[in-house]
Every structure is written in structure tokens, then in C-alpha cells.
Motif scaffolding. Structure first.
Motif, PDB file in Angstrom:
ATOM      1  N   GLU A 126       0.831  -1.197   0.000  1.00 20.28           N
ATOM      2  CA  GLU A 126       0.000   0.000   0.000  1.00 20.28           C
ATOM      3  C   GLU A 126       0.875   1.260   0.000  1.00 20.28           C
ATOM      4  N   LYS A 127       1.980   1.191   0.747  1.00 22.97           N
ATOM      5  CA  LYS A 127       2.874   2.334   0.858  1.00 22.97           C
ATOM      6  C   LYS A 127       3.439   2.772  -0.488  1.00 22.97           C
ATOM      7  N   VAL A 128       3.683   1.802  -1.378  1.00 23.85           N
ATOM      8  CA  VAL A 128       4.220   2.172  -2.690  1.00 23.85           C
ATOM      9  C   VAL A 128       3.099   2.340  -3.717  1.00 23.85           C
ATOM     10  N   GLY A 129       1.851   2.372  -3.235  1.00 29.23           N
ATOM     11  CA  GLY A 129       0.735   2.687  -4.126  1.00 29.23           C
ATOM     12  C   GLY A 129       0.286   1.544  -5.006  1.00 29.23           C
ATOM     13  N   LEU A 130       0.421   0.317  -4.542  1.00 31.14           N
ATOM     14  CA  LEU A 130       0.003  -0.814  -5.366  1.00 31.14           C
ATOM     15  C   LEU A 130      -1.200  -1.550  -4.782  1.00 31.14           C
ATOM     16  N   LYS A 131      -1.898  -0.898  -3.861  1.00 28.70           N
ATOM     17  CA  LYS A 131      -3.080  -1.545  -3.278  1.00 28.70           C
ATOM     18  C   LYS A 131      -4.031  -1.930  -4.412  1.00 28.70           C
ATOM     19  N   GLY A 132      -4.526  -3.150  -4.357  1.00 32.09           N
ATOM     20  CA  GLY A 132      -5.420  -3.631  -5.419  1.00 32.09           C
ATOM     21  C   GLY A 132      -4.710  -4.514  -6.424  1.00 32.09           C
ATOM     22  N   SER A 133      -3.374  -4.456  -6.447  1.00 29.01           N
ATOM     23  CA  SER A 133      -2.636  -5.302  -7.405  1.00 29.01           C
ATOM     24  C   SER A 133      -1.944  -6.454  -6.710  1.00 29.01           C
ATOM     25  N   GLU A 134      -2.327  -6.737  -5.468  1.00 29.93           N
ATOM     26  CA  GLU A 134      -1.619  -7.750  -4.674  1.00 29.93           C
ATOM     27  C   GLU A 134      -1.552  -9.103  -5.361  1.00 29.93           C
ATOM     28  N   LEU A 135      -2.628  -9.462  -6.066  1.00 30.59           N
ATOM     29  CA  LEU A 135      -2.681 -10.826  -6.597  1.00 30.59           C
ATOM     30  C   LEU A 135      -2.217 -10.915  -8.041  1.00 30.59           C
ATOM     31  N   LYS A 136      -1.672  -9.814  -8.563  1.00 26.84           N
ATOM     32  CA  LYS A 136      -1.161  -9.870  -9.936  1.00 26.84           C
ATOM     33  C   LYS A 136       0.221 -10.495  -9.951  1.00 26.84           C
ATOM     34  N   LYS A 137       0.544 -11.116 -11.089  1.00 27.31           N
ATOM     35  CA  LYS A 137       1.893 -11.643 -11.288  1.00 27.31           C
ATOM     36  C   LYS A 137       2.753 -10.538 -11.904  1.00 27.31           C
ATOM     37  N   PRO A 138       4.070 -10.599 -11.695  1.00 27.14           N
ATOM     38  CA  PRO A 138       4.929  -9.541 -12.248  1.00 27.14           C
ATOM     39  C   PRO A 138       4.717  -9.302 -13.747  1.00 27.14           C
ATOM     40  N   SER A 139       4.424 -10.382 -14.493  1.00 26.65           N
ATOM     41  CA  SER A 139       4.260 -10.195 -15.938  1.00 26.65           C
ATOM     42  C   SER A 139       3.045  -9.342 -16.275  1.00 26.65           C
ATOM     43  N   GLN A 140       2.155  -9.154 -15.291  1.00 25.26           N
ATOM     44  CA  GLN A 140       0.974  -8.339 -15.557  1.00 25.26           C
ATOM     45  C   GLN A 140       1.178  -6.887 -15.140  1.00 25.26           C
ATOM     46  N   LEU A 141       2.409  -6.549 -14.724  1.00 24.45           N
ATOM     47  CA  LEU A 141       2.666  -5.200 -14.229  1.00 24.45           C
ATOM     48  C   LEU A 141       3.495  -4.404 -15.222  1.00 24.45           C
ATOM     49  N   SER A 142       3.360  -3.086 -15.162  1.00 25.72           N
ATOM     50  CA  SER A 142       4.222  -2.222 -15.969  1.00 25.72           C
ATOM     51  C   SER A 142       5.594  -2.141 -15.315  1.00 25.72           C
TER      52      SER A 142
END
Ligand SMILES: Nc1ncnc2c1ncn2[C@@H]1O[C@H](COP(=O)(O)OP(=O)(O)OP(=O)(O)O)[C@@H](O)[C@H]1O
Ligand SMILES: [Mg+2]
Lengths: 299, 280
Positions: A126-142
Motif C-alpha cells: 500500500e505504501k508504494v501505491g500498489l493496493k489492489g494489485s496484490e494478486l497480480k503476477k509480475p508479468s501483468q505489471l508495468s
């Protein structure tokens, strides 16, 4: 323990086997120290040995001579007290965002329950602003999101020292700016001691308290240590109005463009490897007169 | 082009090929050619089919009828030379599973060792290079001589032929785990044992499973040959026995069944591969 030498690099050398036999010396007899709570950047040209210094600080690599001392103890291997943010983010692709951060948390606090580990990990996500993306895999991230996970993972183990190897160099300018702001805020909040490698002069000026200048390799030297004349609470949009901004910026660029090459040929007579000169570029007449009447007063 | 459309059209083409082939087969074997002059011994051996001008080759309808009869009663057991095809298949699958499981038990730890230790990798390389190209059946006499049990010998042959792809892929997968992932674990002070399970195994898993998939394919190829060689039970023995009975219908049925089971085994491993795959 003396807090002005929280990290102390004492005469380290590192050699590698040269391709045609013999050995190349990346650097030799390097000395510098970092006080507790300070944000130190290292800049120098590609191949001068910055990553090698960072690897020695992280404990992933050992110096051939000399020692890296943290809090009075020589570094003998990696430690949970020193977190590394890798240039290539180095996330485990088969784990989710939460899984990556939780892996670090569970490595630090082995007796914690799963629920407690996840709660702690979520706090940093949450601190780095990724709340809501917890269950994503790295390949789904920018790219920027991946680097944020790397930052959350490093911070989640609440390290004494944060080591960063060009953490933002692969990002676009906008993302880089936001992440710099976040890292700066978090580091100031927690009084983190930071060693960071960068190629970017503006990034160094915005983030660092001190900037270590390395000459070109091989056999690189710490040419000098530049104190940042800007106030600790700085606003990225206003730093260029500070009277010393151009002084330090020109000093750093001048070093990268010319002095990093020429320094070794014209080493000053009083140069001491153990105490590289400390300089503090001061606010000379400003190249652009401040347009506003209520600008910051010239020091 | 929409994907569903393509799939549907592919089905139609497949069905067309099957029907064309079936029809050609049917026409080819229901020929009314003249009975050729033949060795009377051979004619007696081949029975009506040869002497009455009907081809000895069964037609597709015969095979379908045969498959139907096998499906109705796959597990009958009328003595050593007459067991249902289900029983024979079960024997073969059981041997493959045993030999294959043994190979996993040996190949994974050994592969880890080779992949993690440059010394062991160099030291074991000559043995692997020499033993790998040996046809697994070449081991059979040695196995029969030392083990003195034909069933266990064929399990051993399956073990040997499944071993190499798994061993080599495990060693390669483990050796080529990205250094940065290992470094992440090192900076987190993760011990060697936990590192092997939390970083190296998941990182190498896709390569390992590829090796396992190659192995199960080879094992299924080899079991048929091995059982032909040692006899007794199993689908390989069944094929050979039916050849001796001159039941070509049963031989063709077995070919189809062997192919089907091989496909199912491969599909099962493909499922595992999908489960351990990770996109980067
Ligand atoms: N494992 C190694 N074996 C041999 N030489 C190495 C090894 N690691 C680094 N070097 C050499 O050491 C020198 C310094 O490398 P290092 O990675 O520290 O540079 P760097 O300052 O981080 O460069 P960059 O800014 O491009 O990341 C280089 O000349 C490199 O070729
Ligand atoms: Mg580097």
C-alpha cells in the motif's frame, strides 16, 4: 558506535581475471564512509565499478583487500539488515506481488504466522501505491509497478540500510519522478541510510545528501565527495531556483564530461585516498535572475 | 479470422480425412481379386481369407467391431495367452509408471546436484554422454541376467530410458536459473535448502517438466518393444501374440489403443507443464 561512520569502506580492492591472463583491477584502496540516516549517491561512468562497490556492500561479493564495515562489523555475506533494490527489479515471476513481498517478510520473521506476514506485506504494498494489485503476477505489471514491488520488498524487511543500483534508470521520466518522490518521502520518514547508484545528475541532486564521484575505470578512484548544498526538504519543482542549484549541477556535469577522465592524470598533491576531498559547490551569481520577488534568499 | 471458426473448420477437415481414409481402406481390402497361386502350406496357414480371394487385411468395419468387443469386456482373463486388452494395458501402464517414478526419484536430486555443482557437472558428464545414446533395449540382457525377473527387467529398462531426458533437463534448468533470483534469496538470508525449494525448483520447473514429458513419451515407446522381447503380459506382448495368432484386427486395434494411451500420458504432462509455467 560512531554514527558518522555507520558504513565504512576501508581500503577495498577488487580484481577480476583478465581475458588474456593476468588480472584487471576494477578499483584499489577505496575509502569512504556514510553516516547513519544519510542518503548517498554514487555517480561515475559505465564500467567504473559502481555495481561492484554495491555488491560488496550487500555482501553478495567480497573485496579482495580491505573491508566494508557496517555498524562496527565487517561484512562477511548478505544480511537482512541491508536490503537491495536491483536494477532489473529481480521479482520472482512465479509469485504474485503479495507473494514476492511476503517471501521477504517471511525470510526476516520466520516464526510469524501466514496472516501476520501477509498483513505486514500488504502494508508496504500500500505504501508504494500498489493496493489492489496484490494478486497480480509480475508479468501483468508495468515497468514502474515492478520497480515499486521491488521497493516494497526491500522496505518490508525494515532494513538498516537500503542499497539501490540504478533503480529508476529503466523507467520513463514521469514514472521515475513519482517513484523518486515516494522513495524520498519514505526514506526521510524512516530515517533510512541509503546508498544509491545513478547515472542521472538531476536524480542525484534531488535525492542525495552527498554524492560520491568515481573516476573512469579500470583502477577507478573516488575523486571527491560532493556535499549537496540544497536544503534537506526540497521540492522537485523548485530546486532549480535555489542559488546553489546550478553550481552543483555544473560541478557534477563537469566531472562526468571531463574530470572523470582527466582526474587520474592530474591528482592534486594533497589528495589522500583515505580522505577524498569534500567539496560543497556554493551559490555563485545565478545564471537566470529569479523572476519572483519573493524568491528564496541567497545564502 | 475468428478462432472458433478455424477450430470448426479444422474439425471438418479432420473428419474428412478420416472418412476418406476409412473408405479407401474399406475398398482396398474388400477387393475381389483372383486367388493367386500360392504355396498350399501358406494357404492353409492363412485360412479362408487367402484361399477365397478376400484380403487377409481386415477392413475398418472389422476393426470397429473388434474395438467394440474389447470395450464390452476389457478385463477378461482366460489364462496366460488370453487376457482382455484392458488387463494388458494396465500391466504396461503399471510398469511405465513404476520405472518412470523411479527415474524421477533418481533424476531430480542428481540433476540438482549436477546443476548446482560445476565440479559434479564436469565429473559426471562423460558417463552421461556415453550412456545416454545407448538404446534402452540393449540393457535388457544385462537386466535379465542380474535381476532374473522379466517384469522387473522391463521396469528397469523404462527407468533407464526415462532417466536421461529428466536428468539432463533438470541439470540444465537448475544451472541456468537467473543469478538475480538466487541473489534475491541470498540477500534475504534464505538457507540453501529453502532456496532450493523456493527459488531454484520453481525457476527450473518448466525445463524439468519438459524433460519429464519427453521421458514419458520415450517410456511409452520403449515399453511396447520391451514387452515384445520378454513376453508374458502387457500390451507389447499382446501385439506380438496377436501377430502370432494372425489376428491383424487385434494388431490394428492395439496400435490405436497404444496411440491413444500415449496421447493421454502426454496430455497429462502437458497439464503439469501448464501449471508450472510462468510468464516473465
Ligand atoms: N564477474 C566479473 N568478471 C570479470 N569482470 C567483471 C565482473 N564483474 C564486473 N567486472 C568488470 O568490472 C568492471 C566494473 O563493473 P561494474 O559492474 O561494477 O561497473 P558499473 O560501474 O556498475 O557499470 P554500469 O554503470 O554500466 O552498471 C567492469 O569493467 C567489468 O567488466
Ligand atoms: Mg552497474
Amino acid at each position: 558506535m560512531a554514527t558518522d561512520k555507520f558504513i565504512s569502506i576501508e581500503g577495498i580492492s577488487r580484481h577480476f581475471a583478465a581475458p588474456g591472463g593476468g588480472k584487471t583491477t576494477v578499483f584499489e584502496d577505496v575509502w569512504f564512509s556514510i553516516p547513519k540516516g544519510e542518503f548517498v549517491c554514487m555517480i561515475g561512468h559505465s564500467g567504473c565499478g559502481k555495481t561492484t562497490v554495491l555488491n560488496i556492500l550487500s555482501g553478495l561479493d567480497l573485496p579482495d583487500e580491505g573491508a566494508a564495515i557496517v555498524d562496527g562489523k565487517a561484512i562477511e555475506g548478505p544480511s537482512l539488515d541491508r536490503a537491495v533494490i536491483f536494477q532489473s527489479h529481480a521479482l520472482l515471476p512465479w509469485r504474485t506481488v503479495l507473494g514476492n513481498v511476503a517471501y521477504a517478510v517471511s525470510s526476516k520473521w520466520r516464526s510469524w504466522s501466514r496472516a501476520k506476514i501477509e498483513e505486514h506485506a500488504k502494508k508496504f504494498i500500500e505504501k508504494v501505491g500498489l493496493k489492489g494489485s496484490e494478486l497480480k503476477k509480475p508479468s501483468q505489471l508495468s515497468g514502474g509497478m515492478k520497480q515499486r514491488v521491488g521497493i516494497a520488498r526491500a522496505l518490508s524487511i525494515e532494513p538498516k540500510i537500503l542499497l539501490m543500483d540504478e533503480p529508476f534508470s529503466a523507467l520513463d521520466a514521469l514514472t521515475r519522478g513519482t517513484l523518486q518522490d515516494e522513495v524520498r518521502r519514505i526514506c526521510i520518514e524512516t530515517g533510512q541510510t541509503v546508498f544509491m547508484i545513478t547515472h542521472d545528475v538531476d536524480e542525484a541532486i534531488y535525492l542525495a545528501d552527498k554524492i560520491i564521484l568515481m573516476t573512469n575505470g579500470p583502477e577507478a578512484l573516488v575523486a571527491e565527495i560532493v556535499e549537496n548544498p540544497l536544503p534537506k526538504d526540497r521540492d522537485r519543482n523548485a530546486i532549480h531556483k535555489h542559488p546553489s542549484y546550478y553550481a552543483i549541477r555544473n560541478h557534477l556535469i563537469d566531472f562526468l564530461v571531463t574530470r572523470s577522465k582527466t582526474f587520474k592524470g592530474e591528482i592534486p598533491a594533497d589528495y589522500d585516498r583515505r580522505k577524498p576531498p569534500v567539496v560543497r559547490p556554493a551559490g555563485q551569481p545565478q545564471p537566470v535572475p529569479p523572476p519572483q520577488a519573493n524568491g528564496r534568499k541567497v545564502a | 479470422m475468428p478462432k472458433s471458426n478455424l477450430t470448426a473448420r479444422a474439425w471438418i477437415v479432420s473428419l474428412g480425412i478420416l472418412l476418406t481414409f476409412g473408405l479407401a481402406w474399406h475398398l482396398a481390402v474388400s477387393g475381389t481379386s483372383q486367388t493367386q497361386a500360392m504355396d498350399p502350406e501358406y494357404a492353409k496357414l492363412m485360412g479362408l481369407s487367402a484361399t477365397q480371394g478376400k484380403s487377409a487385411m481386415p477392413g475398418p468395419l472389422d476393426v470397429i467391431a473388434k474395438i467394440w468387443s474389447h470395450l464390452k469386456d476389457p478385463f477378461y482373463d482366460k489364462g496366460p495367452n488370453d487376457k482382455g486388452i484392458g488387463i494388458q494395458l494396465a500391466y504396461s501402464i503399471g510398469r511405465v509408471m513404476l520405472g518412470y517414478a523411479l527415474a524421477i526419484v533418481v533424476a531430480l536430486p542428481l540433476g540438482f546436484l549436477i546443476g548446482m555443482s560445476p565440479l559434479m557437472s564436469k565429473a559426471l558428464d562423460p558417463f552421461i554422454q556415453v550412456l545416454k545414446p545407448v538404446s534402452p533395449l540393449a540393457w535388457m540382457p544385462l537386466a535379465l541376467y542380474t535381476i532374473k525377473d522379466s517384469a522387473i527387467s522391463s521396469i528397469f529398462v523404462i527407468f533407464i530410458c526415462s532417466l536421461w531426458p529428466m536428468l539432463i533437463n533438470t541439470a540444465f534448468g537448475v544451472a541456468s536459473v537467473r543469478k538475480e533470483w538466487v541473489n534475491v534469496a541470498r540477500t534475504l538470508e534464505v538457507g540453501t535448502f529453502r532456496r532450493a525449494f523456493t527459488v531454484i525448483l520453481p525457476a527450473a520447473a518448466p525445463t524439468i517438466v519438459t524433460g519429464m514429458r519427453i521421458s514419458i513419451g520415450i517410456a511409452w515407446l520403449v515399453i511396447v518393444a520391451a514387452e515384445m522381447l520378454v513376453g508374458g503380459t502387457g500390451i507389447g506382448y499382446f501385439v506380438w501374440n496377436e501377430w502370432n495368432n494372425l489376428s491383424i484386427t487385434n494388431v490394428i486395434t492395439s496400435i490405436l489403443v497404444i496411440g491413444l494411451v500415449g496421447m493421454l500420458l502426454d496430455q497429462a504432462l502437458a497439464r503439469v507443464a501448464r501449471a508450472v509455467h510462468f510468464p516473465e
